[in-house]
Scaffold this active site. Structure first.
Site, mmCIF file in Angstrom:
data_model
loop_
_atom_site.group_PDB
_atom_site.id
_atom_site.type_symbol
_atom_site.label_atom_id
_atom_site.label_comp_id
_atom_site.label_asym_id
_atom_site.label_seq_id
_atom_site.Cartn_x
_atom_site.Cartn_y
_atom_site.Cartn_z
ATOM 1 N N LYS A 59 -7.936 -4.113 4.281
ATOM 2 C CA LYS A 59 -9.200 -3.372 4.165
ATOM 3 C C LYS A 59 -10.129 -4.035 3.129
ATOM 4 C CE LYS A 59 -7.303 -0.572 7.168
ATOM 5 N NZ LYS A 59 -5.893 -0.581 6.991
ATOM 6 N N ASP A 90 -1.304 4.870 -3.117
ATOM 7 C CA ASP A 90 -1.917 3.999 -2.117
ATOM 8 C C ASP A 90 -3.395 3.910 -2.493
ATOM 9 O OD1 ASP A 90 -3.220 2.958 0.119
ATOM 10 O OD2 ASP A 90 -1.761 3.790 1.516
ATOM 11 N N TYR A 138 -2.127 8.701 5.626
ATOM 12 C CA TYR A 138 -2.407 7.755 6.706
ATOM 13 C C TYR A 138 -1.337 7.909 7.800
ATOM 14 C CZ TYR A 138 -2.244 3.300 9.167
ATOM 15 O OH TYR A 138 -2.172 2.346 10.149
ATOM 16 N N ARG A 150 9.836 -18.256 1.559
ATOM 17 C CA ARG A 150 10.040 -16.792 1.618
ATOM 18 C C ARG A 150 10.195 -16.255 0.192
ATOM 19 N NH1 ARG A 150 14.844 -15.152 1.889
ATOM 20 N NH2 ARG A 150 15.577 -16.467 3.589
HETATM 21 C C1 LIG Z 1 -4.506 4.223 3.452
HETATM 22 C C2 LIG Z 1 -3.763 3.222 4.268
HETATM 23 N N1 LIG Z 1 -2.573 2.775 3.847
HETATM 24 C C3 LIG Z 1 -1.855 1.882 4.552
HETATM 25 C C4 LIG Z 1 -2.312 1.389 5.759
HETATM 26 C C5 LIG Z 1 -1.475 0.407 6.539
HETATM 27 O O1 LIG Z 1 -1.975 -0.890 6.378
HETATM 28 P P1 LIG Z 1 -1.855 -2.062 7.458
HETATM 29 O O2 LIG Z 1 -2.637 -1.644 8.658
HETATM 30 O O3 LIG Z 1 -2.424 -3.232 6.744
HETATM 31 O O4 LIG Z 1 -0.420 -2.207 7.768
HETATM 32 C C6 LIG Z 1 -3.560 1.814 6.228
HETATM 33 C C7 LIG Z 1 -4.076 1.294 7.498
HETATM 34 O O5 LIG Z 1 -5.082 1.742 8.014
HETATM 35 C C8 LIG Z 1 -4.300 2.753 5.468
HETATM 36 O O6 LIG Z 1 -5.490 3.218 5.878
#
Ligand SMILES: Cc1ncc(COP(=O)(O)O)c(C=O)c1O
Length: 393
Positions: free
Chosen positions: A197, A172, A100, A48
């Site tokens: 992604k 992000d 998001y 961890r």
């Molecule tokens: C721009 C963005 N940030 C964060 C996330 C969250 O990521 P995760 O689905 O890997 O938890 C997403 C998920 O679609 C996203 O599109």
């Protein structure tokens, strides 16, 4: 840096295993490490806290994003959650309004009850940031491009405002990926990723990343990662390293395919609004050209017949574009945000940020662009069969 130079940099930042010479990073699938004597070990005591496979990934993330340190998490939301834990009750966040849906849900339904307030503004207009920031604002939270209307915010300008107020600029960078945009070089303090992604790139893992600019922030995030425990396991760390090895190559193809498709969509008479930062008519095209080296693979559009039913019909007709949430993988996907990714956002808020009932989002894969365009053509025909004459050949 060219795509070719970035390929070299990435591939050779991944070390050969010092113990065995293995060219592929070994998967250290272990929870604990044997110690010579209590407290005497080779730098790893419990997975961890630290794991050799994850460590290679975390160093690679820091290199890619020009950061001080990288941290790998079990999901993008776990990464976001770790960054939010830097805050205390009474602190405020100024966030991009077209955020998001999962981040909105986490802010609203988890953190508000702990006394964190979030103000949402259209951060593409710098005056909104200036007008809404307060002495309580401890973070400015930007996605650029946003999901799904691909708004672009000027990171350099926002970073200057954040500095004046001693707020952290959190970016992000999921949608651009470090192959197209490096927010720390534009003034960000922390970068987060849904590594699920583009970084992973093959729609086969859920993973998240945090990259910090300074030693002070690195120490804080390291503490939170170990104290709360939502780390990425060794096998998923290895998959992510393998995905990142081809990131620049994939992104180059994703972007060129998306340009070809956006040009085709510009001519489709059933489309009302088309969102792709790579086309000149996009409202933030100029700033996109300034801070990104290309425009990625996400294209959104709304229909002239702005109904959920029409959008549902269209997304059900494509054959190569598969209906699925997520994005950034080698296979093309199609999504209807109102019924899928943005379902948790109240209708009123969703529409206010431009996510109309008929808005459709494409994640363009790395297939042949002509095949993808033909797939969309047949889907438009099948959906609007009575108005066939309006479809360009
Ligand atoms: C721009 C963005 N940030 C964060 C996330 C969250 O990521 P995760 O689905 O890997 O938890 C997403 C998920 O679609 C996203 O599109």
């Amino acid at each position: 840096m060219t795509t070719q130079q970035l390929n070299t940099k990435i591939i050779h930042s991944i070390p050969v295993d010092p113990l065995t010479g293995a060219i592929s990073v070994p998967i250290y699938q272990t929870s604990t490490f044997v110690q010579e004597a209590p407290g005497i070990h080779k730098g790893f005591d419990y997975s961890r806290s630290n794991n050799p496979t994850r460590k290679v990934l975390e160093d690679l993330l820091a290199t890619l994003e020009h950061g001080h340190a990288g941290f790998a998490f079990a999901s993008g939301l776990a990464a976001i959650d770790a960054v939010l834990k830097l805050l205390s009750a009474g602190d405020e966040i100024l966030a991009v309004d077209d955020i998001y849906g999962g981040s909105f849900r986490l802010f609203t339904h988890v953190y508000e009850k702990f006394g964190i307030k979030v103000n949402y503004v259209d951060t593409t207009r710098i005056e909104n940031v200036i007008n809404q920031i307060t002495p309580k604002t401890k973070m400015i939270w930007i996605e650029t491009p946003t999901n799904p209307t691909l708004k672009i915010s000027d990171l350099r300008a926002i970073s200057a405002i954040a500095k004046t107020y001693e707020a952290l600029l959190i970016v992000d960078n999921t949608f651009a990926s470090p192959a197209l945009q490096q927010p720390i070089t534009l003034g960000a303090d922390i970068i987060i990723h849904s590594a699920t992604k583009y970084l992973g790139g093959h729609s086969d893992i859920i993973a998240g990343a945090v990259i910090t600019k300074t030693l002070e922030l690195s120490e804080k995030i390291k503490f939170i990662q170990n104290a709360t425990g939502s780390i990425l396991g060794p096998f998923d760390s290895w998959l992510l390293i393998r995905g990142i090895e081809t990131l620049p190559l994939r992104i180059e193809k994703h972007s060129s395919n998306a340009i070809a498709i956006a040009k085709y969509l510009q001519e489709v008479s059933f489309i009302d609004k088309l969102y792709y930062p790579g086309i000149e008519s996009h409202f933030n095209h100029k700033i996109a050209c300034k801070q990104q080296s290309a425009f990625g693979s996400i294209i959104s559009f709304s229909l002239k017949q702005d109904t959920i039913a029409d959008a549902e019909k269209l997304v059900s007709q494509t054959k190569l574009f598969k209906i699925a949430e997520s994005l950034g993988g080698v296979k093309s996907l199609i999504c209807h945000p109102a019924q899928m990714t943005h379902k948790s956002i109240p209708e009123e808020n969703r529409k206010a940020v431009g996510i109309q009932d008929s808005l459709i989002r494409l994640s363009v894969g790395i297939e042949d662009p002509t095949d993808l365009i033909n797939d969309l053509k047949q889907a438009f025909k099948a959906t609007f069969v009575a108005q066939k004459s309006l479809i360009p050949a």
